[in-house]
Design a protein around this motif. Structure first.
Motif, short mmCIF file in Angstrom:
data_model
loop_
_atom_site.label_atom_id
_atom_site.label_comp_id
_atom_site.label_asym_id
_atom_site.label_seq_id
_atom_site.Cartn_x
_atom_site.Cartn_y
_atom_site.Cartn_z
N ARG A 9 34.49 35.53 36.04
CA ARG A 9 35.21 36.79 36.20
C ARG A 9 34.60 37.82 35.27
O ARG A 9 34.19 37.52 34.15
N GLU A 10 34.56 39.05 35.75
CA GLU A 10 33.81 40.07 35.04
C GLU A 10 34.55 40.59 33.81
O GLU A 10 33.93 40.94 32.82
N ARG A 11 35.87 40.65 33.89
CA ARG A 11 36.63 41.18 32.74
C ARG A 11 38.01 40.51 32.70
O ARG A 11 38.46 39.93 33.70
N VAL A 12 38.63 40.59 31.56
CA VAL A 12 39.97 40.04 31.40
C VAL A 12 40.91 40.71 32.40
O VAL A 12 40.93 41.94 32.52
N GLY A 13 41.65 39.91 33.13
CA GLY A 13 42.59 40.46 34.09
C GLY A 13 42.05 40.53 35.50
O GLY A 13 42.81 40.65 36.46
N SER A 14 40.71 40.46 35.65
CA SER A 14 40.13 40.48 37.00
C SER A 14 40.21 39.09 37.61
O SER A 14 40.50 38.10 36.94
N GLU A 15 39.94 39.00 38.90
CA GLU A 15 40.06 37.74 39.63
C GLU A 15 38.90 36.80 39.31
O GLU A 15 37.74 37.23 39.19
N TRP A 16 39.22 35.50 39.18
CA TRP A 16 38.16 34.51 39.02
C TRP A 16 37.47 34.30 40.36
O TRP A 16 38.13 34.14 41.41
N LEU A 17 36.14 34.28 40.35
CA LEU A 17 35.34 34.07 41.55
C LEU A 17 34.63 32.73 41.47
O LEU A 17 34.03 32.39 40.45
N HIS A 18 34.69 31.97 42.56
CA HIS A 18 33.99 30.68 42.64
C HIS A 18 32.56 30.96 43.07
O HIS A 18 32.23 31.00 44.26
N ILE A 19 31.66 31.16 42.10
CA ILE A 19 30.32 31.66 42.41
C ILE A 19 29.37 30.58 42.94
O ILE A 19 28.27 30.88 43.39
N SER A 20 29.78 29.31 42.89
CA SER A 20 28.96 28.23 43.44
C SER A 20 29.61 27.62 44.68
O SER A 20 29.35 26.46 45.01
#
Length: 637
Positions: free
Chosen positions: A579-590
């Motif tokens: 995730r890019e910043r605190v509070g933003s959504e976690w992304l499953h990048i793999s």
């Protein structure tokens, strides 16, 4: 996964029969006897490029591309590579001055920093005592009996003070590499001075840390390996043969504890590697019978000499198959007794940095692309199938059966190595199937129904992974794109998607008395299949540890973590989240990657960012997830 269905029709319907113990060291599953399996193939090695002096060796080993490569090697599954043997490593030690008593004083800063980096990658050094810092040994040949003892003792004492005896017990210690060769004998050994040197090294190892009296301290005895020789003619290679003569006369006074030698193949055959060892040890034991009591190790068990000579087979699955076959055949020979019964280890000299235009075809674990058109320049690495093969071998259990040859037709047979861990309810099984060593890729019209008489208790699940030409050959992807010297981001991603074993099939096992059916009629040679079966009672996945994010270049990072081998034997794949910043959504990048090994290279593209927070977890064959690793923040400078 759908792409593999035309290649392999595989039905997994079983694996049961109660396991019972036949004795202290042997186990059976059905009619299969299992023996304790030491993972004896976990060493790699290389010689750094550059001048052989403090400046040249430190420059080569401290280079960003070397550091990134070692991180990649350390990012194999736990236990895949445990030791790394680096020629001239002790040139990192810098001579400062002589004391008023005429004793050399050394600076260990660069050596310490490099060894610390190896330790962070879960790698232990094979410390070859070959160096000449400040020309100390050539300037004072008449004092070498003292200088070598002092040098060895001071290095070990220094590291004992930094790391403690327990950590150093994982290190290996070896005499000068191939001392009979002029290219290595850079301090002008004579037969007499060489024997004096070996004995001085032994004294230095023995005296380091003071005298040990307790039983626990005696267990920390530092074994000396040697002579790391080619053992060609006695006329041209007298040093190593004379050391054997000395040891044969009185084994209790022999300065070496493990007899090391080098035997490679001639044209790329695993059988040649083994046959070379058998012939050499037969001669040694005939001429020096007392040495049959020493463990032996082939430090350089490679398919053919000359790491930098490009060879097509070293680029693709063929090299992976040869390395696995080498391990299998040595295991079979060790079990058979005879001259290989004392085999302690084999090592592969394949941790070199490849260079253009032979990025894939040199004898290396990784393809190295030097990106000279970027600012600043940087290196990109792609894992070759032989790298993946070491990861597959790491999944073998703690006990293994003898090697089986399954005849497919009049000309072809498949090598099968079964292994198990655990007893009773908690069981784990891993079996490697290896197609014939044959030039490929090509098809053969044969198939085989193979029933595994192994057992599994209670609820269980299986997973199969494949190495197969073209589909898991990043070199093929590169060649299809025209073999560019500077592959772009799209091509690099395509190569990396082909660099791991491919997940073929995974799922639960619901019934006993079933069969594994392999139809390999449309599977090009050579291929490797790893089958793992886990009981539900096997230890669950533990959270990944020591998550590390390392810059590769702008907007691209290499992510690695460490794992615990016993819990990851039932791993299916890892997931990397960002995730890019605190509070933003976690992304499953793999999300659409199969990640059976603990690393991932992330390049979100010119409009993306690598700045942010990362975490990793594993998913096992039961589709259960581990806890996430600690969250690590990365900021691009």
């Amino acid at each position: 996964m759908l792409l593999f269905r035309p290649l392999l029709l595989l039905l997994l319907l079983l694996l049961a029969l109660a396991t019972r113990q036949l004795g202290h060291a042997h186990y059976t599953s059905g009619d299969v006897v299992y023996h304790a399996l030491p993972h004896f193939w976990t060493g790699v090695g290389f010689c750094p490029a550059g001048d052989i002096n403090h400046g040249g060796i430190s420059g080569a080993l401290e280079a960003p591309e070397m550091q990134l490569q070692l991180r990649q090697i350390g990012a194999l599954p736990a236990g895949a590579v445990t030791h790394i043997r680096i020629h001239w490593l002790l040139e990192l030690v810098q001579f400062l001055e002589y004391s008023t008593e005429g004793v050399p004083q050394y600076d260990y800063e660069k050596f310490d920093r490099f060894v610390d980096m190896l330790q962070e990658q879960q790698l232990s050094p094979v410390l070859e005592f070959m160096a000449n810092p400040g020309h100390v040994f050539t300037a004072n040949p008449e004092r070498n009996w003292f200088l070598w003892e002092h040098f060895v003792k001071s290095i070990i004492n220094h590291q004992l003070a930094r790391h403690g005896a327990a950590r150093l017990s994982n290190w290996r210690y070896e005499t000068w590499n191939e001392p009979d060769l002029r290219s290595y004998n850079r301090i002008n050994f004579t037969a007499a001075s060489y024997l004096e040197y070996v004995q001085a090294v032994r004294r230095g190892l023995s005296k380091a840390g003071g005298r040990r009296k307790s039983k626990r301290q005696q267990q920390l005895y530092r074994a000396l390996r040697g002579p790391a020789g080619l053992f060609r003619s006695e006329q041209h290679h007298p040093f190593c043969w004379q050391l054997l003569e000395l040891c044969n006369q009185q084994l209790s006074k022999c300065p070496i504890d493990i007899l090391t030698y080098h035997r490679k193949g001639l044209d790329g055959s695993a059988t040649e590697i083994l046959n070379g060892s058998l012939a050499l040890l037969t001669k040694i034991y005939q001429d020096y019978p007392q040495l049959q009591q020493l463990p032996v190790a082939n430090d350089e068990a490679d398919p053919v000499a000359g790491w930098s000579t490009p060879r097509d087979f070293q680029a693709d699955v063929r090299y992976a198959a040869i390395l696995i076959s080498t391990v299998m055949q040595h295991w079979q020979a060790k079990l058979a007794g005879g001259v290989m019964s004392q085999l302690e280890s084999i090592s592969h000299d394949n941790a070199f940095l490849s260079y253009h235009p032979y990025e894939f075809s040199q004898r290396t674990l990784l393809a190295h692309f030097r990106m000279n058109e970027t600012q600043p320049t940087h290196s990109q690495f792609v894992q070759k199938p032989v790298y993946a093969a070491l990861g597959m071998l790491a999944k073998l259990g703690t006990r293994a059966a003898d090697l089986e040859l399954v005849n497919m037709d009049s000309k072809h047979s498949v090598q099968v190595l079964r292994s198990i861990s655990g007893n009773g309810v908690a069981q784990y099984m891993a079996t490697i199937f290896l197609s014939p060593e044959q030039a490929g890729p090509q098809l053969t019209a044969y198939h085989h129904k193979y029933t595994l008489n192994m057992s599994i208790a209670n609820e269980s699940a299986f997973i199969t992974e494949l190495l197969v030409p073209h589909s898991t050959d990043p070199a093929h992807v590169w060649q299809q794109a025209g073999s560019p010297a500077y592959p772009n981001a799209t091509l690099r991603e395509a190569m990396r998607r082909a660099q791991t074993p491919r997940l073929y099939e995974t799922g639960p096992i619901w019934q006993y008395n079933s069969e594994l059916v392999v139809n390999s009629a449309s599977l090009p040679l050579p291929w490797v299949m790893l089958l793992r079966v886990c009981s539900a009672a096997w230890p669950k996945l533990k959270r990944p540890q020591q998550l590390e994010i390392v810059e590769v270049t702008q907007r691209e990072v290499f992510i690695r973590w460490t794992e615990q081998s016993r819990s990851t034997q039932c791993l299916k794949s890892y997931e990397v989240w960002f995730r890019e910043r605190v509070g933003s959504e976690w992304l499953h990048i793999s999300m659409d990657w199969h990640l059976p090994y603990p690393s991932f290279q992330y390049a979100p593209g010119p409009n993306g960012s690598v700045n942010g927070f990362y975490k990793v977890r594993g998913v096992d064959v039961f589709n259960e997830s581990s806890a996430f690793s600690q969250i690590v923040e990365y900021l691009e400078l």
